[in-house]
Motif scaffolding. Structure first.
Motif, short mmCIF file in Angstrom:
data_model
loop_
_atom_site.label_atom_id
_atom_site.label_comp_id
_atom_site.label_asym_id
_atom_site.label_seq_id
_atom_site.Cartn_x
_atom_site.Cartn_y
_atom_site.Cartn_z
N THR A 188 0.84 -1.19 0.00
CA THR A 188 0.00 0.00 0.00
C THR A 188 0.88 1.25 0.00
O THR A 188 1.66 1.45 0.94
CB THR A 188 -0.92 0.03 1.24
N PRO A 189 0.77 2.10 -1.04
CA PRO A 189 1.54 3.34 -1.04
C PRO A 189 0.92 4.34 -0.07
O PRO A 189 -0.30 4.45 0.03
CB PRO A 189 1.45 3.83 -2.48
N ARG A 190 1.78 5.02 0.66
CA ARG A 190 1.39 6.10 1.57
C ARG A 190 2.16 7.35 1.15
O ARG A 190 3.10 7.25 0.35
CB ARG A 190 1.73 5.73 3.02
N PRO A 191 1.85 8.50 1.69
CA PRO A 191 2.58 9.71 1.30
C PRO A 191 4.10 9.63 1.53
O PRO A 191 4.87 10.22 0.77
CB PRO A 191 1.96 10.80 2.17
N ASP A 192 4.53 8.89 2.54
CA ASP A 192 5.95 8.85 2.89
C ASP A 192 6.64 7.53 2.59
O ASP A 192 7.82 7.36 2.89
CB ASP A 192 6.14 9.22 4.36
N GLY A 193 5.93 6.57 2.01
CA GLY A 193 6.53 5.28 1.69
C GLY A 193 5.49 4.20 1.52
O GLY A 193 4.30 4.47 1.47
N TYR A 194 5.97 2.97 1.43
CA TYR A 194 5.09 1.81 1.26
C TYR A 194 4.87 1.10 2.59
O TYR A 194 5.80 0.92 3.37
CB TYR A 194 5.72 0.78 0.31
N VAL A 195 3.63 0.66 2.81
CA VAL A 195 3.32 -0.25 3.90
C VAL A 195 3.09 -1.61 3.26
O VAL A 195 2.34 -1.73 2.29
CB VAL A 195 2.07 0.20 4.69
N ILE A 196 3.78 -2.61 3.79
CA ILE A 196 3.66 -3.97 3.26
C ILE A 196 3.17 -4.86 4.38
O ILE A 196 3.75 -4.86 5.47
CB ILE A 196 5.02 -4.49 2.74
N PHE B 110 7.36 -1.05 6.92
CA PHE B 110 7.25 0.27 6.32
C PHE B 110 8.57 0.55 5.61
O PHE B 110 9.65 0.39 6.19
CB PHE B 110 6.99 1.36 7.36
N VAL B 111 8.49 0.95 4.34
CA VAL B 111 9.68 1.24 3.55
C VAL B 111 9.56 2.66 2.98
O VAL B 111 8.70 2.90 2.13
CB VAL B 111 9.87 0.22 2.41
N PRO B 112 10.40 3.60 3.43
CA PRO B 112 10.37 4.95 2.87
C PRO B 112 10.74 4.91 1.38
O PRO B 112 11.53 4.08 0.94
CB PRO B 112 11.45 5.70 3.66
N TYR B 113 10.17 5.82 0.62
CA TYR B 113 10.41 5.85 -0.83
C TYR B 113 11.88 6.00 -1.18
O TYR B 113 12.33 5.48 -2.20
CB TYR B 113 9.61 6.97 -1.50
N ASP B 114 12.65 6.69 -0.36
CA ASP B 114 14.05 6.95 -0.72
C ASP B 114 14.96 5.74 -0.62
O ASP B 114 16.11 5.80 -1.02
CB ASP B 114 14.62 8.13 0.07
N VAL B 115 14.47 4.61 -0.10
CA VAL B 115 15.29 3.40 -0.05
C VAL B 115 14.73 2.27 -0.92
O VAL B 115 15.28 1.17 -0.95
CB VAL B 115 15.51 2.89 1.41
N VAL B 116 13.66 2.55 -1.65
CA VAL B 116 13.08 1.55 -2.55
C VAL B 116 14.01 1.37 -3.75
O VAL B 116 14.52 2.32 -4.31
CB VAL B 116 11.67 1.98 -3.02
N ILE C 112 10.63 -8.53 -1.99
CA ILE C 112 11.17 -8.13 -0.70
C ILE C 112 12.20 -9.16 -0.25
O ILE C 112 12.07 -10.35 -0.54
CB ILE C 112 10.04 -7.96 0.35
N CYS C 113 13.23 -8.67 0.43
CA CYS C 113 14.24 -9.53 1.03
C CYS C 113 14.13 -9.38 2.54
O CYS C 113 14.15 -8.24 3.04
CB CYS C 113 15.64 -9.14 0.56
N LEU C 114 14.00 -10.48 3.23
CA LEU C 114 13.83 -10.47 4.67
C LEU C 114 15.05 -11.12 5.32
O LEU C 114 15.31 -12.29 5.10
CB LEU C 114 12.56 -11.24 5.05
N HIS C 115 15.80 -10.32 6.08
CA HIS C 115 17.03 -10.83 6.69
C HIS C 115 17.41 -9.97 7.88
O HIS C 115 17.29 -8.76 7.79
CB HIS C 115 18.16 -10.81 5.65
N THR D 114 15.77 -12.10 9.99
CA THR D 114 14.56 -12.85 10.32
C THR D 114 13.42 -12.33 9.46
O THR D 114 13.55 -11.32 8.77
CB THR D 114 14.17 -12.69 11.81
N GLU D 115 12.29 -12.99 9.53
CA GLU D 115 11.14 -12.55 8.75
C GLU D 115 10.59 -11.21 9.22
O GLU D 115 9.84 -10.56 8.51
CB GLU D 115 10.03 -13.60 8.74
N GLU D 116 10.97 -10.77 10.38
CA GLU D 116 10.53 -9.46 10.89
C GLU D 116 11.37 -8.31 10.34
O GLU D 116 11.02 -7.15 10.54
CB GLU D 116 10.59 -9.43 12.42
N ASP D 117 12.47 -8.62 9.68
CA ASP D 117 13.41 -7.59 9.24
C ASP D 117 13.43 -7.45 7.72
O ASP D 117 13.93 -8.33 7.02
CB ASP D 117 14.83 -7.94 9.73
N GLU D 118 12.92 -6.33 7.24
CA GLU D 118 12.98 -6.02 5.81
C GLU D 118 14.40 -5.54 5.50
O GLU D 118 14.89 -4.60 6.11
CB GLU D 118 11.94 -4.93 5.47
N ASN D 119 15.06 -6.21 4.59
CA ASN D 119 16.42 -5.88 4.22
C ASN D 119 16.45 -5.03 2.95
O ASN D 119 17.16 -4.04 2.88
CB ASN D 119 17.25 -7.15 4.04
#
Length: 107
Positions: free
Chosen positions: A47-55, A72-78, A88-91, A93-98
């Motif tokens: 889901t795009p938000r004004p400040d980044g993506y919510v996954i 939550f991933v800010p647009y400047d690091v996508v 998405i890369c998770l590392h 653990t599955e709780e950590d978006e890499n």
């Protein structure tokens, strides 16, 4: 994420990927296509938000997911994906978006 951007911009060799036309940067990917931490995810989970993506990922959305997780991933690091899909890369653990990849038309 700075290392990820540097590896991508520096033209470093790519690790495994979803197809032969592009691959995940080594800074993002730890493993192989079966046991690795990177994978394509359904666009409905993003889901795009004004400040980044919510996954929001649930079991079955990605090979590492065992329970619902929210990222939550800010647009400047996508990172632009090499295809028309989100990844998405998770590392470690599955709780950590890499790393998070988005299609060019979604950025």
């Amino acid at each position: 994420m700075i290392a990820t951007t540097a590896a991508i911009e520096g033209g470093a060799a790519l690790a495994h990927g979803p197809d032969r036309n592009w691959g995940y940067p080594p800074a993002c990917c730890h493993g192989d296509p079966v046991s690795g931490d990177c994978g394509k995810i359904p666009s409905a989970t993003v889901t795009p938000r004004p400040d980044g993506y919510v996954i929001i990922l649930r079991p079955g959305d990605h090979q590492k997911i065992t329970h619902q997780n929210r990222y939550f991933v800010p647009y400047d690091v996508v990172v632009p994906s090499g295809d028309d899909y989100f990844h998405i890369c998770l590392h470690p653990t599955e709780e950590d978006e890499n790393c998070f990849f988005a299609p060019a038309d979604a950025m």
